[in-house]
Design a protein around this motif. Structure first.
Motif, PDB file in Angstrom:
ATOM      1  N   ASN A  28       0.878   0.819 -12.410  1.00 34.31           N
ATOM      2  CA  ASN A  28       0.897   0.679 -10.950  1.00 34.31           C
ATOM      3  C   ASN A  28      -0.386   0.054 -10.392  1.00 34.31           C
ATOM      4  O   ASN A  28      -1.487   0.538 -10.648  1.00 34.31           O
ATOM      5  CB  ASN A  28       1.088   2.061 -10.311  1.00 34.31           C
ATOM      6  N   ASP A  54      -1.462  -7.013  -4.368  1.00 36.93           N
ATOM      7  CA  ASP A  54      -1.672  -5.634  -4.814  1.00 36.93           C
ATOM      8  C   ASP A  54      -3.036  -5.121  -4.359  1.00 36.93           C
ATOM      9  O   ASP A  54      -3.792  -5.821  -3.668  1.00 36.93           O
ATOM     10  CB  ASP A  54      -1.441  -5.481  -6.324  1.00 36.93           C
ATOM     11  N   LEU A  60       0.577   7.311  -6.642  1.00 37.76           N
ATOM     12  CA  LEU A  60       1.933   7.386  -7.193  1.00 37.76           C
ATOM     13  C   LEU A  60       1.967   8.597  -8.122  1.00 37.76           C
ATOM     14  O   LEU A  60       1.844   8.477  -9.343  1.00 37.76           O
ATOM     15  CB  LEU A  60       2.243   6.099  -7.972  1.00 37.76           C
ATOM     16  N   SER A  76       8.974   2.297   2.942  1.00 38.47           N
ATOM     17  CA  SER A  76       8.380   3.415   2.182  1.00 38.47           C
ATOM     18  C   SER A  76       6.946   3.663   2.621  1.00 38.47           C
ATOM     19  O   SER A  76       6.525   4.819   2.759  1.00 38.47           O
ATOM     20  CB  SER A  76       8.420   3.118   0.685  1.00 38.47           C
ATOM     21  N   LYS A  77       6.184   2.577   2.832  1.00 36.73           N
ATOM     22  CA  LYS A  77       4.794   2.770   3.280  1.00 36.73           C
ATOM     23  C   LYS A  77       4.784   3.506   4.612  1.00 36.73           C
ATOM     24  O   LYS A  77       3.990   4.427   4.820  1.00 36.73           O
ATOM     25  CB  LYS A  77       4.085   1.416   3.416  1.00 36.73           C
ATOM     26  N   ASP A 111       9.568  -1.712   0.637  1.00 37.40           N
ATOM     27  CA  ASP A 111       8.170  -1.282   0.524  1.00 37.40           C
ATOM     28  C   ASP A 111       7.568  -1.046   1.906  1.00 37.40           C
ATOM     29  O   ASP A 111       6.784  -0.112   2.101  1.00 37.40           O
ATOM     30  CB  ASP A 111       7.329  -2.275  -0.303  1.00 37.40           C
ATOM     31  N   TYR A 126       0.071  -1.195  -7.010  1.00 40.05           N
ATOM     32  CA  TYR A 126       0.517  -1.475  -5.639  1.00 40.05           C
ATOM     33  C   TYR A 126       0.403  -0.274  -4.710  1.00 40.05           C
ATOM     34  O   TYR A 126       0.112  -0.418  -3.532  1.00 40.05           O
ATOM     35  CB  TYR A 126       1.976  -1.956  -5.685  1.00 40.05           C
ATOM     36  N   TRP A 127       0.628   0.931  -5.273  1.00 38.79           N
ATOM     37  CA  TRP A 127       0.618   2.138  -4.435  1.00 38.79           C
ATOM     38  C   TRP A 127      -0.684   2.888  -4.651  1.00 38.79           C
ATOM     39  O   TRP A 127      -1.075   3.110  -5.799  1.00 38.79           O
ATOM     40  CB  TRP A 127       1.806   3.038  -4.767  1.00 38.79           C
ATOM     41  N   GLU A 128      -1.314   3.278  -3.563  1.00 34.03           N
ATOM     42  CA  GLU A 128      -2.580   3.998  -3.698  1.00 34.03           C
ATOM     43  C   GLU A 128      -2.387   5.297  -4.449  1.00 34.03           C
ATOM     44  O   GLU A 128      -3.227   5.693  -5.250  1.00 34.03           O
ATOM     45  CB  GLU A 128      -3.177   4.259  -2.321  1.00 34.03           C
TER      46      GLU A 128
END
Ligand SMILES: Cc1cc2nc3c(=O)[nH]c(=O)nc-3n(C[C@H](O)[C@H](O)[C@H](O)COP(=O)(O)OP(=O)(O)OC[C@H]3O[C@@H](n4cnc5c(N)ncnc54)[C@H](O)[C@@H]3O)c2cc1C
Length: 535
Positions: free
Chosen positions: A290, A161, A296, A374-375, A371, A292-294
């Motif tokens: 969260n 992460d 969200l 999506s990234k 993922d 994991y995602w910068e």
């Protein structure tokens, strides 16, 4: 001796002391059981796939069962699902040829260093022996094994992460999942669920082992709700579980709110199964956990039912359950850009899909994990891309409504299609031509796609605009292989079981497409059976 006996005054004093202690509650009373409005051997919270599997399995073991569901209907996310179900299936996989690109994948596994596979290094060693044996036999049909499914689940889920924390699938849970997925599929078939006779790769599944249910997720809900009702499971709709009841360290029931807003207490004599799903439709909870995602954003659309709000995770945590993997949330790359809905577009198995951005260029290996996809999609202009397929994939589907709503676009030539979606025609044409060359050569030097379907060449062509949306929450209540919920000290919380998306541990940082259906039915069934036996 007589000196030790109290005189009249002494007796009066003892009597007074007893009265005082009893009034102040200092004598230990026999434990009081909470008054219950209803009771059953097993109480299940949540009427999606995991909950219905648990209720049915418990009832088939002879237990009396009450299932409560907060929505006005059964199904949860399961009824919305495509129903793609990963399970090794030698019968159907044995009908497919192993394509060269997949053969290359197996060669690569032979080169993998066992030391990098953590708890799964023994699995990798066994898998290498299986692949060597397969190559030596001269077999040409599609290879698969439980060990390959385990290794894909591990590779798909091993992630780091934003804070540098590493996560990987729990070995014992993954082994249980992959070993029992074919048995769970058979159990569903025994309850009337039918699967198609073709193996696919649902997006992000990494290998052709996806079994497609006929009638999508609704088929599971229909079959299991009928089976549950046939076994006299009492199903209470519009009844929301609010708080677990603990007595002497054991979960013995739940406080719930019925359709009229009245509080009711339901007692579980043997066990309670938590099957309330994840928290994909709870933006605040997503933001809270969260890691994991910068970015969200709260307003990011979701593919989920609005009822999937993390209730069971909150209730479980309050009685001491350990939470695992909560920071890892899956975005589904191929969602409707505004609504997040999944099935408003046209595509086939992952190897047949071609993704292009607004410039008409490919930007990713379409066979990769969700993922990764999506990234890559989030980095494109407007986070938008198009899935391009041809008539071979559209087949005889009825696409009229999608066309009317402009959810998809269709044209006889790639140039026309490009005009419709405002993409430079020369780029789209060149990209499709190049991609078709990769299909022919079974090799993608640009992005390393590991499996290929048809060439994109048969008009009319269809483009579906897509953008990532919140899809699955990998974290949740920690369970063991018996579906018992574990406390922070690693010991099971007596009386409490859990299954499905409310749990964490198997999918780690990124779930493989098609692994959730296997998960909810493998562990849903186990949870129900064990709760019925108070195991
Ligand atoms: C659109 C979509 C498509 C998908 N397609 C696939 C696929 O093809 N293959 C695959 O493997 N996975 C797929 N998934 C993921 C998969 O479907 C889910 O992870 C899985 O169905 C979850 O099952 P579940 O039983 O754990 O929870 P759910 O099916 O979500 O059921 C949970 C139930 O609990 C109820 N509930 C919640 N809180 C309470 C409460 N407090 N009291 C009582 N009831 C409560 C909810 O209303 C809901 O009915 C898809 C998901 C979505 C959203």
């Amino acid at each position: 001796m007589n000196k030790l006996r109290p005189n009249r005054m002494g007796w009066a004093l003892i009597l007074l002391l007893c009265l005082t202690l009893s009034v102040s509650g200092c004598f230990r009373r026999a434990p009081q059981k909470a008054e219950a409005d209803k009771e059953a051997d097993v109480v299940v919270l949540g009427g999606g796939g995991a909950g219905l599997a648990a209720a049915t399995a418990a009832a088939e073991k002879g237990a009396s069962v009450i299932l409560i569901e907060k929505a006005a209907f059964l199904g949860g996310n399961t009824v919305l699902a495509g129903g793609a179900f990963n399970a090794v299936n030698p019968e159907l996989q044995g009908k497919e040829e192993l394509k060269q690109a997949l053969r290359d994948e197996l060669e690569e596994i032979l080169e993998a260093a066992e030391g990098e596979f953590g708890d799964f290094k023994g699995t990798l060693a066994t898998l290498k022996e299986q692949i060597q044996e397969y190559f030596a036999s001269g077999e040409t049909k599609l290879f698969d094994s439980v060990e390959l499914h385990m290794i894909h689940t591990y590779l798909g889920g091993k992630r780091t992460d934003l804070a540098g924390n590493e996560i990987a699938s729990d070995f014992a849970l993954t082994k249980t999942l992959c070993t029992n997925a074919p048995k769970a599929k058979k159990w569903l078939e025994e309850h009337g669920v039918e699967f198609s006779d073709k193996i696919d790769t649902v997006l992000g599944a990494l290998w052709p082992r996806t079994n497609s249910v006929i009638g999508m997720g609704n088929a599971y809900i229909k079959a299991l709700s009928e089976a549950a009702r046939a076994k006299d499971v009492e199903i209470m709709l519009e009844t929301r579980g609010k708080e677990l009841i603990m007595e002497e360290g054991k979960v013995v029931g739940v406080k719930a709110e019925d359709a009229a807003g009245k509080e009711i207490t339901i007692r579980a004599k043997k066990g309670l199964v938590m099957a309330t799903g994840g928290f994909g439709a709870n933006p605040e909870m997503r933001a809270k956990y969260n890691t994991y995602w910068e970015d969200l954003p709260l307003e990011m659309p979701t593919t989920n039912s609005p009822h999937i709000s993390g209730d069971g995770i909150v209730m479980g945590e309050k009685v001491g359950a350990n939470l695992v993997g909560m920071g890892f949330i899956q975005l589904m790359p191929s969602s409707h850009p505004e609504t997040g809905s999944l099935f408003s577009g046209v595509w086939g198995s992952a190897e047949t899909q071609l993704f292009v951005n607004k410039d008409g260029r490919r930007f990713v290996n379409e066979y990769a994990e969700r993922d990764v996809l999506s990234k890559a999609a989030l980095q494109q202009e407007d986070a938008l891309f198009f899935i391009i397929v041809d008539q071979q994939i559209v087949g005889d589907r009825d696409i009229e409504v999608m066309l009317e709503r402009k959810d998809i676009f269709q044209a006889d030539t790639l140039e026309e299609l490009a005009e419709m979606i405002a993409v430079p025609p020369e780029n789209l044409v060149a990209e499709v031509e190049k991609y078709n060359g990769y299909v022919d050569n079974q090799h993608d030097p640009d992005f390393g796609k590991e499996n290929f379907g048809n060439r994109i060449e048969e008009p009319p062509f269809v483009a579906t605009p897509r953008s990532p949306a919140v899809h699955h929450t990998m974290g949740g209540l920690q369970i063991d292989t018996e579906a018992r919920v574990l406390a922070k000290d690693g010991k099971p919380i007596p009386g409490l079981y859990a299954a499905g998306e409310v749990t964490g541990g198997i999918h780690a940082g990124n779930r493989l497409g098609g692994n959730a259906q296997a998960d909810i039915f493998v562990f849903g069934r186990t949870a129900g059976e064990n709760a019925a036996e108070g195991k």
